[in-house]
Enzyme design. Structure first.
Site, PDB file in Angstrom:
ATOM      1  N   HIS A 220       3.688  -2.289   3.076  1.00  0.00           N
ATOM      2  CA  HIS A 220       3.730  -0.952   2.481  1.00  0.00           C
ATOM      3  C   HIS A 220       5.016  -0.781   1.685  1.00  0.00           C
ATOM      4  O   HIS A 220       6.109  -0.991   2.241  1.00  0.00           O
ATOM      5  CB  HIS A 220       3.630   0.110   3.579  1.00  0.00           C
ATOM      6  CG  HIS A 220       2.318   0.081   4.295  1.00  0.00           C
ATOM      7  ND1 HIS A 220       2.034  -0.831   5.285  1.00  0.00           N
ATOM      8  CD2 HIS A 220       1.196   0.820   4.114  1.00  0.00           C
ATOM      9  CE1 HIS A 220       0.792  -0.635   5.703  1.00  0.00           C
ATOM     10  NE2 HIS A 220       0.252   0.353   5.013  1.00  0.00           N
TER      11      HIS A 220
ATOM     12  N   ASP B 297       0.818  -1.228   0.000  1.00  0.00           N
ATOM     13  CA  ASP B 297       0.000   0.000   0.000  1.00  0.00           C
ATOM     14  C   ASP B 297       0.844   1.267   0.000  1.00  0.00           C
ATOM     15  O   ASP B 297       2.014   1.246   0.398  1.00  0.00           O
ATOM     16  CB  ASP B 297      -0.870   0.038   1.266  1.00  0.00           C
ATOM     17  CG  ASP B 297      -2.003  -0.967   1.224  1.00  0.00           C
ATOM     18  OD1 ASP B 297      -1.983  -1.852   0.353  1.00  0.00           O
ATOM     19  OD2 ASP B 297      -2.892  -0.875   2.088  1.00  0.00           O
TER      20      ASP B 297
HETATM   21 NI    NI Z   1      -2.579   3.080   3.384  1.00  0.00          NI
END
Ligand code: NI
Length: 420
Positions: free
Chosen positions: A388, A246
């Site tokens: 991430h 992400d």
């Molecule tokens: Ni996020």
């Protein structure tokens, strides 16, 4: 996928390989079977005819015709009839030649055997089975023989679907002049392997061949449901996980993640933030071209449950448009920042919203080793793992996560794939 050959050699091989392989299949002239018991080869299809020789259990033979319990075969050095009950049919699987500089095709499973030819790195060949000593029996065009198994690699296919209203023609070769083998209907789901000069090599059921790459799209689920895990695989199939990244793309970290995924032929999903997409269009293209799925993670990483419906639409549509501008395809999945969903947010969505099964908390601890610890603690078939691609520590820890999961027998698939 490994390096592509120089263009000229490449086209030669395509024409040679697929013209031979598939037209031969159409004519029934290249069919490979395996001998399952020692057999006598006769001159005619009767035990009263002369014995030509023997063929032993485990040999792969080329079958030219079969009728009334007799099969006409060709081995590397003999031709004649055997009883059909001593043969089994085989299915072939596409493999890539990964040996640097190519590998040699031999008539028999030995380095000292007669050489049939050379197979260049990057070729797709068909493997029918193995032989003792690290050999695989393969077909390449009209040639068959043995190559070292460690020169080959099974490419990890990605599921895609036909995206052409009237359907698309499946062709023998990667060319508009290639023989048409059939038509695949719009929305047909196919296994996609590699794109060669605008043509995509795909498999769909028993059909194999080329379709125009432009008529192939990512699988698009059109429900607006919320998912936090994948569909379990059928018994006997390989367990799957979906790695998700992400908040990127990030010019420094995302390329490192791409390199690690490529090293293990792992497919993943990147939930991108719209404002980062606009700044890194080339990188978005690299992610997409590598076969990963691209998801929408809002434009400014806003908590959507705090916005008006117009605000939600702006965040979601702005990102979809930025992704379309970068790659010519809309995102196929959505992930709400902070996992914050409500009915209003859902009403805006036309694609699935994806939460996660495992939060690695990589954003919090910034510790490469802890990522694996969180994964180890709760991974199972169908897990969707949250990471991430904006933290250096995540890039540092990814390889160990992949190595561990691979050792546990997991396959790495995209989110849309794990949902079906
Ligand atoms: Ni996020």
């Amino acid at each position: 996928m490994k390096k592509i050959l120089p263009y000229a050699i490449f086209l030669t091989f395509l024409t040679g390989l697929f013209a031979g392989q598939l037209s031969a299949n159409a004519e029934g002239s290249v069919v490979i079977q395996k001998v399952i018991k020692d057999l006598v080869i006769y001159e005619e299809s009767t035990t009263n005819s002369a014995e030509i020789g023997k063929v032993s259990k485990g040999t792969y033979v080329n079958v030219t015709q079969a009728s009334k319990g007799w099969t006409h075969i060709q081995t590397s050095d003999q031709t004649g009839y055997v009883t059909s009950d001593g043969l089994v049919k085989l299915k072939s699987e596409g493999y890539l030649v990964i040996q640097k500089g190519g590998t040699t095709l031999f008539k028999a499973p030995s380095q000292n055997a007669q050489q049939v030819g050379k197979l260049y790195e990057g070729r797709v060949i068909y493997v029918y089975g193995t032989a003792p000593g690290g050999w695989s029996f393969i077909q390449y065009g009209e040639d068959t023989g043995y190559v070292a198994t460690n020169a080959l690699k099974k490419p990890v296919p990605t599921k895609k679907q036909i995206n052409a209203e009237a359907g698309t023609e499946l062709r023998l070769t990667a060319s508009p002049n290639g023989e048409v083998l059939g038509t695949l209907a719009n929305k047909t789901i196919v296994q996609y392997y590699i794109t060669l000069a605008g043509w995509a090599y795909i498999e769909a059921g028993d059909q194999k061949g080329y379709v125009k790459a432009s008529e192939l799209a990512n699988i698009q689920l059109t429900d607006n449901k919320v998912y936090n895990k994948g569909v379990p695989v059928a018994k006997g199939a390989k367990k799957r996980v979906a790695l998700t990244f992400d908040d990127g793309p990030n010019a420094k970290v995302t390329p490192q993640i791409l390199a690690t995924l490529k090293k293990y032929d792992a497919k993943a999903t990147f939930f991108m933030v719209g404002k980062n997409v606009s700044r890194n269009a080339t990188l978005v293209n690299q992610v997409y071209a590598a076969g990963h799925e691209i998801g929408n993670h809002t434009f400014d990483h806003k908590k959507l449950t705090t916005l008006s419906i117009a605000g939600v639409k702006q965040e979601v549509n702005g990102t979809s448009n930025a992704i379309y501008a970068a790659i010519g395809q809309y995102p196929t999945v959505f992930r709400p920042p902070y996992g914050a969903m409500n009915d209003q947010v859902r009403s805006v969505m036309t694609i699935p919203s994806i939460l996660w099964s495992i939060d690695t908390l990589d954003w919090k601890h910034h510790n490469a080793d802890k990522i694996l610890a969180y994964v180890k603690a709760s991974v199972k078939d169908g897990s969707i793992i949250l990471m991430h691609d904006i933290h250096q520590t995540t890039a540092n820890g990814l390889e160990n996560v992949i190595l561990y999961l691979q050792k546990q027998g997991y396959e790495f698939v995209t989110v849309s794939e794990i949902l079906q």
